[in-house]
Write an enzyme that holds these catalytic residues in place. Structure first.
Site, PDB file in Angstrom:
ATOM      1  N   SER A   1      -9.545 -54.739   2.715  1.00  0.00           N
ATOM      2  CA  SER A   1     -10.809 -55.451   2.486  1.00  0.00           C
ATOM      3  C   SER A   1     -10.897 -56.802   3.173  1.00  0.00           C
ATOM      4  O   SER A   1     -11.955 -57.444   3.124  1.00  0.00           O
ATOM      5  CB  SER A   1     -11.042 -55.634   0.982  1.00  0.00           C
ATOM      6  OG  SER A   1     -11.474 -54.423   0.397  1.00  0.00           O
TER       7      SER A   1
ATOM      8  N   LYS B   1     -13.814 -57.544   5.362  1.00  0.00           N
ATOM      9  CA  LYS B   1     -15.097 -58.092   4.923  1.00  0.00           C
ATOM     10  C   LYS B   1     -15.319 -59.526   5.385  1.00  0.00           C
ATOM     11  O   LYS B   1     -16.435 -60.051   5.241  1.00  0.00           O
ATOM     12  CB  LYS B   1     -15.217 -57.988   3.404  1.00  0.00           C
ATOM     13  CG  LYS B   1     -15.256 -56.560   2.874  1.00  0.00           C
ATOM     14  CD  LYS B   1     -15.534 -56.534   1.378  1.00  0.00           C
ATOM     15  CE  LYS B   1     -15.580 -55.119   0.824  1.00  0.00           C
ATOM     16  NZ  LYS B   1     -14.246 -54.575   0.530  1.00  0.00           N
TER      17      LYS B   1
ATOM     18  N   SER C   1     -14.819 -58.211  -4.045  1.00  0.00           N
ATOM     19  CA  SER C   1     -14.681 -57.312  -2.907  1.00  0.00           C
ATOM     20  C   SER C   1     -15.485 -56.027  -3.065  1.00  0.00           C
ATOM     21  O   SER C   1     -15.019 -54.931  -2.736  1.00  0.00           O
ATOM     22  CB  SER C   1     -13.197 -56.965  -2.689  1.00  0.00           C
ATOM     23  OG  SER C   1     -12.974 -56.475  -1.395  1.00  0.00           O
TER      24      SER C   1
END
Length: 381
Positions: free
Chosen positions: A60, A63, A120
Protein backbone atom coordinates in the site's frame (compact mmCIF):
# COMPACT_ATOMS: atom_id res chain seq x y z
CA UNK A 1 36.29 46.94 -12.07
CA UNK A 2 35.03 44.46 -9.61
CA UNK A 3 35.22 44.40 -5.88
CA UNK A 4 35.46 41.08 -4.15
CA UNK A 5 34.48 40.74 -0.53
CA UNK A 6 34.98 37.56 1.42
CA UNK A 7 33.13 36.85 4.62
CA UNK A 8 32.62 33.90 6.89
CA UNK A 9 29.07 32.69 7.44
CA UNK A 10 27.64 30.71 10.32
CA UNK A 11 26.64 27.89 7.99
CA UNK A 12 28.01 24.64 6.69
CA UNK A 13 27.45 22.49 3.65
CA UNK A 14 27.15 18.76 3.54
CA UNK A 15 30.72 17.50 3.53
CA UNK A 16 29.96 14.10 2.09
CA UNK A 17 27.00 11.81 1.71
CA UNK A 18 27.63 8.81 3.97
CA UNK A 19 28.51 5.74 1.97
CA UNK A 20 27.18 2.38 3.05
CA UNK A 21 29.83 -0.08 4.07
CA UNK A 22 30.31 -3.61 2.82
CA UNK A 23 27.36 -4.76 4.88
CA UNK A 24 25.33 -1.71 3.86
CA UNK A 25 25.38 -0.23 7.35
CA UNK A 26 26.65 3.01 8.81
CA UNK A 27 28.45 2.74 12.14
CA UNK A 28 25.77 2.68 14.82
CA UNK A 29 22.95 2.20 12.31
CA UNK A 30 21.68 -1.37 12.29
CA UNK A 31 18.69 -2.24 10.14
CA UNK A 32 16.98 -5.56 9.65
CA UNK A 33 15.28 -4.71 6.35
CA UNK A 34 17.08 -5.61 3.10
CA UNK A 35 16.37 -2.31 1.33
CA UNK A 36 16.05 1.23 2.67
CA UNK A 37 16.88 4.88 2.12
CA UNK A 38 16.97 8.16 4.03
CA UNK A 39 16.44 11.40 2.08
CA UNK A 40 16.25 15.05 3.11
CA UNK A 41 13.15 16.68 1.68
CA UNK A 42 14.27 20.16 0.67
CA UNK A 43 17.50 19.34 -1.15
CA UNK A 44 16.69 15.73 -2.06
CA UNK A 45 20.06 14.66 -0.66
CA UNK A 46 20.39 10.97 0.12
CA UNK A 47 21.82 10.63 3.61
CA UNK A 48 21.84 6.83 3.71
CA UNK A 49 20.90 3.97 1.44
CA UNK A 50 20.98 0.20 1.50
CA UNK A 51 20.24 -1.60 -1.78
CA UNK A 52 17.86 1.28 -2.48
CA UNK A 53 17.28 0.38 -6.15
CA UNK A 54 16.14 -3.20 -5.53
CA UNK A 55 12.83 -3.66 -7.35
CA UNK A 56 10.35 -4.90 -4.77
CA UNK A 57 6.62 -5.00 -4.17
CA UNK A 58 5.53 -1.85 -2.31
CA UNK A 59 2.10 -3.00 -1.08
CA UNK A 60 0.00 0.00 0.00
CA UNK A 61 2.97 2.39 -0.07
CA UNK A 62 1.84 2.53 -3.71
CA UNK A 63 -0.82 4.94 -2.50
CA UNK A 64 1.78 7.69 -2.10
CA UNK A 65 1.50 8.13 -5.87
CA UNK A 66 -2.29 7.93 -5.70
CA UNK A 67 -2.26 10.67 -3.08
CA UNK A 68 0.18 12.74 -5.13
CA UNK A 69 -2.07 12.75 -8.20
CA UNK A 70 -5.13 13.59 -6.11
CA UNK A 71 -3.35 16.45 -4.33
CA UNK A 72 -2.03 17.80 -7.64
CA UNK A 73 -5.61 17.86 -8.92
CA UNK A 74 -6.82 19.59 -5.75
CA UNK A 75 -4.05 22.18 -5.62
CA UNK A 76 -4.39 22.98 -9.33
CA UNK A 77 -8.12 23.56 -8.91
CA UNK A 78 -9.22 20.70 -11.14
CA UNK A 79 -11.16 19.19 -8.25
CA UNK A 80 -12.12 20.47 -4.81
CA UNK A 81 -11.92 18.82 -1.40
CA UNK A 82 -15.66 19.36 -1.06
CA UNK A 83 -16.51 17.50 -4.29
CA UNK A 84 -18.57 14.39 -3.68
CA UNK A 85 -17.26 11.09 -5.00
CA UNK A 86 -19.76 8.38 -5.94
CA UNK A 87 -18.71 4.80 -5.25
CA UNK A 88 -18.86 2.31 -8.12
CA UNK A 89 -19.54 -1.38 -7.72
CA UNK A 90 -15.90 -2.07 -8.57
CA UNK A 91 -14.57 0.33 -5.93
CA UNK A 92 -16.93 -1.12 -3.34
CA UNK A 93 -15.69 -4.60 -4.18
CA UNK A 94 -12.02 -3.97 -3.40
CA UNK A 95 -10.53 -6.37 -0.85
CA UNK A 96 -7.84 -5.81 1.72
CA UNK A 97 -7.85 -2.67 3.85
CA UNK A 98 -11.10 -0.82 3.36
CA UNK A 99 -13.83 1.26 4.97
CA UNK A 100 -16.56 -0.94 3.45
CA UNK A 101 -17.96 1.56 0.99
CA UNK A 102 -21.30 0.64 -0.56
CA UNK A 103 -22.12 0.99 -4.24
CA UNK A 104 -23.73 4.40 -4.75
CA UNK A 105 -22.46 5.77 -1.45
CA UNK A 106 -20.94 9.24 -1.60
CA UNK A 107 -18.06 10.70 0.35
CA UNK A 108 -16.21 13.97 -0.22
CA UNK A 109 -12.72 14.03 -1.69
CA UNK A 110 -11.52 15.14 1.74
CA UNK A 111 -13.13 12.17 3.50
CA UNK A 112 -11.74 9.82 0.85
CA UNK A 113 -8.24 11.24 1.36
CA UNK A 114 -8.57 10.72 5.09
CA UNK A 115 -9.53 7.09 4.60
CA UNK A 116 -6.61 6.45 2.23
CA UNK A 117 -4.00 8.07 4.46
CA UNK A 118 -5.23 6.85 7.84
CA UNK A 119 -6.45 3.29 7.21
CA UNK A 120 -5.19 2.69 3.66
CA UNK A 121 -8.67 2.21 2.24
CA UNK A 122 -8.38 0.37 -1.07
CA UNK A 123 -12.02 1.07 -1.88
CA UNK A 124 -11.46 4.81 -1.41
CA UNK A 125 -8.27 4.76 -3.51
CA UNK A 126 -10.12 3.17 -6.43
CA UNK A 127 -13.08 5.53 -6.02
CA UNK A 128 -10.73 8.52 -6.18
CA UNK A 129 -8.94 7.05 -9.20
CA UNK A 130 -12.21 6.62 -11.05
CA UNK A 131 -13.32 10.12 -10.06
CA UNK A 132 -10.16 11.69 -11.47
CA UNK A 133 -9.54 9.58 -14.56
CA UNK A 134 -12.75 7.73 -15.34
CA UNK A 135 -11.29 4.32 -14.60
CA UNK A 136 -8.56 2.81 -12.48
CA UNK A 137 -6.64 1.69 -15.57
CA UNK A 138 -6.60 5.26 -16.94
CA UNK A 139 -5.47 6.52 -13.56
CA UNK A 140 -2.68 3.93 -13.43
CA UNK A 141 -1.46 5.22 -16.79
CA UNK A 142 -1.23 8.66 -15.20
CA UNK A 143 0.63 7.15 -12.24
CA UNK A 144 3.24 5.61 -14.52
CA UNK A 145 3.58 8.79 -16.55
CA UNK A 146 4.13 10.81 -13.38
CA UNK A 147 6.65 8.25 -12.19
CA UNK A 148 8.65 8.73 -15.39
CA UNK A 149 8.54 12.50 -14.96
CA UNK A 150 9.95 12.14 -11.45
CA UNK A 151 12.79 9.88 -12.61
CA UNK A 152 11.38 6.76 -10.96
CA UNK A 153 13.23 4.34 -13.22
CA UNK A 154 12.67 1.28 -11.02
CA UNK A 155 8.88 1.60 -10.98
CA UNK A 156 5.97 -0.03 -12.77
CA UNK A 157 2.48 0.45 -11.35
CA UNK A 158 -0.29 -1.99 -12.20
CA UNK A 159 -2.94 -0.65 -9.83
CA UNK A 160 -3.54 2.31 -7.52
CA UNK A 161 -3.83 0.31 -4.30
CA UNK A 162 -0.78 -1.89 -4.01
CA UNK A 163 -2.81 -5.08 -3.92
CA UNK A 164 -0.68 -7.98 -5.20
CA UNK A 165 -0.30 -7.91 -8.98
CA UNK A 166 2.27 -9.38 -11.35
CA UNK A 167 4.87 -6.78 -12.30
CA UNK A 168 3.77 -4.17 -9.75
CA UNK A 169 7.21 -3.11 -8.53
CA UNK A 170 9.16 -0.11 -7.29
CA UNK A 171 12.20 0.64 -5.11
CA UNK A 172 13.02 2.42 -1.88
CA UNK A 173 14.69 5.18 -3.90
CA UNK A 174 11.65 5.71 -6.11
CA UNK A 175 9.31 5.73 -3.11
CA UNK A 176 11.49 8.45 -1.59
CA UNK A 177 11.23 10.46 -4.83
CA UNK A 178 7.43 10.40 -4.94
CA UNK A 179 7.17 10.94 -1.18
CA UNK A 180 9.38 14.01 -1.50
CA UNK A 181 7.27 15.37 -4.35
CA UNK A 182 4.12 14.96 -2.26
CA UNK A 183 5.32 16.54 0.98
CA UNK A 184 7.44 19.24 -0.66
CA UNK A 185 4.81 20.63 -3.03
CA UNK A 186 1.60 19.61 -1.25
CA UNK A 187 2.23 20.18 2.45
CA UNK A 188 -1.49 20.30 3.17
CA UNK A 189 -1.47 16.49 2.94
CA UNK A 190 -0.29 16.69 6.56
CA UNK A 191 -3.86 17.51 7.51
CA UNK A 192 -4.60 13.85 6.84
CA UNK A 193 -1.30 12.02 7.38
CA UNK A 194 -0.92 13.29 10.95
CA UNK A 195 -4.33 12.05 12.09
CA UNK A 196 -4.05 9.40 14.81
CA UNK A 197 -7.74 8.64 15.34
CA UNK A 198 -10.84 9.95 13.56
CA UNK A 199 -14.07 8.72 12.07
CA UNK A 200 -16.35 8.92 9.04
CA UNK A 201 -20.10 8.60 8.51
CA UNK A 202 -20.87 11.03 11.33
CA UNK A 203 -18.80 9.08 13.80
CA UNK A 204 -20.25 5.67 13.01
CA UNK A 205 -17.02 4.23 11.58
CA UNK A 206 -13.79 4.73 13.52
CA UNK A 207 -10.35 5.18 11.96
CA UNK A 208 -6.96 4.57 13.60
CA UNK A 209 -3.76 5.32 11.72
CA UNK A 210 -1.76 2.32 10.53
CA UNK A 211 1.36 4.47 11.01
CA UNK A 212 2.17 4.14 14.71
CA UNK A 213 4.90 6.76 14.42
CA UNK A 214 2.19 9.42 14.23
CA UNK A 215 1.60 8.84 17.93
CA UNK A 216 4.93 7.54 19.14
CA UNK A 217 7.68 9.40 17.24
CA UNK A 218 8.34 13.10 17.80
CA UNK A 219 7.85 15.24 14.72
CA UNK A 220 6.14 12.62 12.55
CA UNK A 221 4.37 14.15 9.55
CA UNK A 222 3.31 10.94 7.74
CA UNK A 223 3.32 9.12 5.43
CA UNK A 224 2.22 5.61 4.37
CA UNK A 225 2.50 2.00 5.46
CA UNK A 226 1.93 -1.18 3.46
CA UNK A 227 2.13 -4.93 3.86
CA UNK A 228 1.29 -8.11 2.03
CA UNK A 229 2.65 -11.64 2.36
CA UNK A 230 4.88 -11.13 -0.68
CA UNK A 231 5.92 -7.52 -0.01
CA UNK A 232 6.57 -7.95 3.69
CA UNK A 233 6.21 -4.85 5.83
CA UNK A 234 7.00 -1.57 4.05
CA UNK A 235 6.66 2.10 4.80
CA UNK A 236 7.57 5.63 3.84
CA UNK A 237 7.96 7.58 7.08
CA UNK A 238 8.34 11.35 7.20
CA UNK A 239 9.21 13.50 10.19
CA UNK A 240 10.30 17.08 10.80
CA UNK A 241 12.47 18.60 13.53
CA UNK A 242 14.06 22.03 13.69
CA UNK A 243 12.81 22.90 10.21
CA UNK A 244 14.28 19.83 8.51
CA UNK A 245 12.01 17.10 7.16
CA UNK A 246 13.34 13.61 6.44
CA UNK A 247 11.96 10.71 4.41
CA UNK A 248 12.80 7.18 5.59
CA UNK A 249 11.76 4.27 3.38
CA UNK A 250 11.82 0.70 4.64
CA UNK A 251 11.15 -2.25 2.33
CA UNK A 252 10.41 -5.90 3.06
CA UNK A 253 10.79 -5.80 6.84
CA UNK A 254 9.93 -9.05 8.60
CA UNK A 255 7.31 -7.64 10.97
CA UNK A 256 5.30 -4.51 11.57
CA UNK A 257 7.29 -3.80 14.73
CA UNK A 258 10.60 -4.15 12.86
CA UNK A 259 9.36 -1.86 10.12
CA UNK A 260 8.77 0.92 12.64
CA UNK A 261 12.08 0.26 14.45
CA UNK A 262 14.02 0.52 11.18
CA UNK A 263 12.20 3.71 10.21
CA UNK A 264 12.91 5.26 13.61
CA UNK A 265 16.57 4.25 13.38
CA UNK A 266 16.90 5.96 9.99
CA UNK A 267 15.17 9.12 11.18
CA UNK A 268 17.21 9.22 14.39
CA UNK A 269 20.39 8.91 12.35
CA UNK A 270 19.43 11.84 10.14
CA UNK A 271 18.31 14.15 12.91
CA UNK A 272 21.42 13.41 14.98
CA UNK A 273 23.87 14.12 12.19
CA UNK A 274 22.42 16.80 9.93
CA UNK A 275 20.61 20.12 9.91
CA UNK A 276 19.37 22.74 7.45
CA UNK A 277 20.70 26.26 7.73
CA UNK A 278 19.97 29.51 5.93
CA UNK A 279 22.82 31.27 4.11
CA UNK A 280 22.89 35.04 3.70
CA UNK A 281 25.60 37.58 2.83
CA UNK A 282 27.34 38.71 6.00
CA UNK A 283 26.41 42.34 5.33
CA UNK A 284 23.59 43.92 3.28
CA UNK A 285 24.32 44.09 -0.43
CA UNK A 286 25.30 47.67 -1.33
CA UNK A 287 23.68 49.39 -4.33
CA UNK A 288 25.59 49.25 -7.63
CA UNK A 289 26.14 52.48 -9.57
CA UNK A 290 24.55 52.69 -13.02
CA UNK A 291 26.19 54.77 -15.77
CA UNK A 292 24.00 56.61 -18.30
CA UNK A 293 20.83 55.35 -16.63
CA UNK A 294 17.56 56.99 -15.69
CA UNK A 295 18.38 55.96 -12.12
CA UNK A 296 21.79 56.31 -10.52
CA UNK A 297 21.85 52.91 -8.84
CA UNK A 298 20.29 49.46 -8.73
CA UNK A 299 19.82 47.28 -5.67
CA UNK A 300 21.35 43.81 -5.95
CA UNK A 301 19.67 40.81 -4.30
CA UNK A 302 20.11 37.05 -4.11
CA UNK A 303 18.22 35.33 -6.91
CA UNK A 304 17.01 32.62 -4.52
CA UNK A 305 17.05 31.72 -0.90
CA UNK A 306 19.83 29.37 0.05
CA UNK A 307 19.08 26.57 2.47
CA UNK A 308 22.00 24.24 2.93
CA UNK A 309 22.09 20.77 4.34
CA UNK A 310 24.95 20.70 6.81
CA UNK A 311 26.74 18.07 8.78
CA UNK A 312 26.52 19.10 12.40
CA UNK A 313 29.76 20.51 13.80
CA UNK A 314 31.23 21.76 10.51
CA UNK A 315 29.98 25.35 10.61
CA UNK A 316 33.45 26.82 11.04
CA UNK A 317 34.69 25.31 7.76
CA UNK A 318 32.44 27.45 5.55
CA UNK A 319 33.31 30.66 3.75
CA UNK A 320 31.63 32.73 1.07
CA UNK A 321 32.98 34.94 -1.70
CA UNK A 322 30.88 37.80 -3.03
CA UNK A 323 31.53 39.09 -6.54
CA UNK A 324 29.78 42.27 -7.73
CA UNK A 325 30.72 44.99 -10.25
CA UNK A 326 31.47 48.45 -8.90
CA UNK A 327 29.34 49.94 -11.64
CA UNK A 328 27.57 48.97 -14.85
CA UNK A 329 26.14 50.69 -17.88
CA UNK A 330 22.45 51.12 -18.59
CA UNK A 331 20.15 49.64 -19.65
CA UNK A 332 19.74 47.18 -16.79
CA UNK A 333 16.89 44.68 -16.80
CA UNK A 334 15.02 43.64 -13.70
CA UNK A 335 16.42 40.25 -12.70
CA UNK A 336 19.63 40.77 -14.69
CA UNK A 337 22.51 38.82 -13.21
CA UNK A 338 25.04 41.22 -11.67
CA UNK A 339 27.33 38.87 -9.79
CA UNK A 340 27.35 35.82 -7.56
CA UNK A 341 27.78 34.54 -4.04
CA UNK A 342 30.04 31.48 -3.92
CA UNK A 343 29.84 29.17 -0.93
CA UNK A 344 32.85 27.03 -0.02
CA UNK A 345 33.61 24.25 2.42
CA UNK A 346 37.34 24.51 2.87
CA UNK A 347 38.64 24.95 -0.67
CA UNK A 348 35.70 23.18 -2.31
CA UNK A 349 32.95 25.19 -4.01
CA UNK A 350 29.60 23.79 -2.95
CA UNK A 351 27.03 26.31 -4.18
CA UNK A 352 26.82 29.42 -6.35
CA UNK A 353 23.91 31.82 -5.89
CA UNK A 354 23.36 34.41 -8.64
CA UNK A 355 22.97 38.02 -7.55
CA UNK A 356 20.46 39.94 -9.66
CA UNK A 357 19.10 43.44 -10.03
CA UNK A 358 15.96 44.13 -8.01
CA UNK A 359 14.74 46.65 -10.61
CA UNK A 360 15.26 47.74 -14.17
CA UNK A 361 16.93 50.96 -15.27
CA UNK A 362 16.45 52.41 -18.74
CA UNK A 363 19.25 54.10 -20.63
CA UNK A 364 19.17 57.87 -20.90
CA UNK A 365 18.22 59.32 -24.28
CA UNK A 366 20.40 62.01 -25.89
CA UNK A 367 17.98 64.77 -24.72
CA UNK A 368 18.02 63.18 -21.31
CA UNK A 369 21.80 63.32 -21.17
CA UNK A 370 21.79 67.04 -22.08
CA UNK A 371 19.08 67.72 -19.49
CA UNK A 372 21.12 66.00 -16.81
CA UNK A 373 24.28 67.90 -17.81
CA UNK A 374 22.41 71.19 -17.74
CA UNK A 375 20.97 70.45 -14.33
CA UNK A 376 24.44 69.61 -13.00
CA UNK A 377 25.88 72.86 -14.42
CA UNK A 378 23.11 74.92 -12.85
CA UNK A 379 23.61 73.22 -9.51
CA UNK A 380 27.38 73.83 -9.73
CA UNK A 381 26.79 77.51 -10.42
Amino acid sequence: MKRIATCLLAAALLAAVPAAGAAGEEPGLELSCPSSILMEKETGTVLYEKDAHARLEPASVTKVMTLLLVMEAVDSGRIALEDMVSVSARAAGMGGSQVYLKEGEQLSVSEMLKCVTVVSGNDCAVALAEFLAGSESAFVSQMNQRAQELGMEDTTFVNCTGLPAQGHLTSAYDIALMSRELILHHPSIRKYTTIWMDSIRDGAFGLTNTNRLVRFYEGTTGLKTGSTDAAGYCMSATAERDGMELIAVVMKATSTAQRFEDAKALLDYGFAGYALTNVYPDTPLAPVDVLLGTAAQVQPQLQRDCRLLVRKGEESQVSTRLTLPQDLEAPVEEGQVLGQLEVYVGQELRDTIPIVSAQGVERLTVPGIFTRMLRQLLMAG
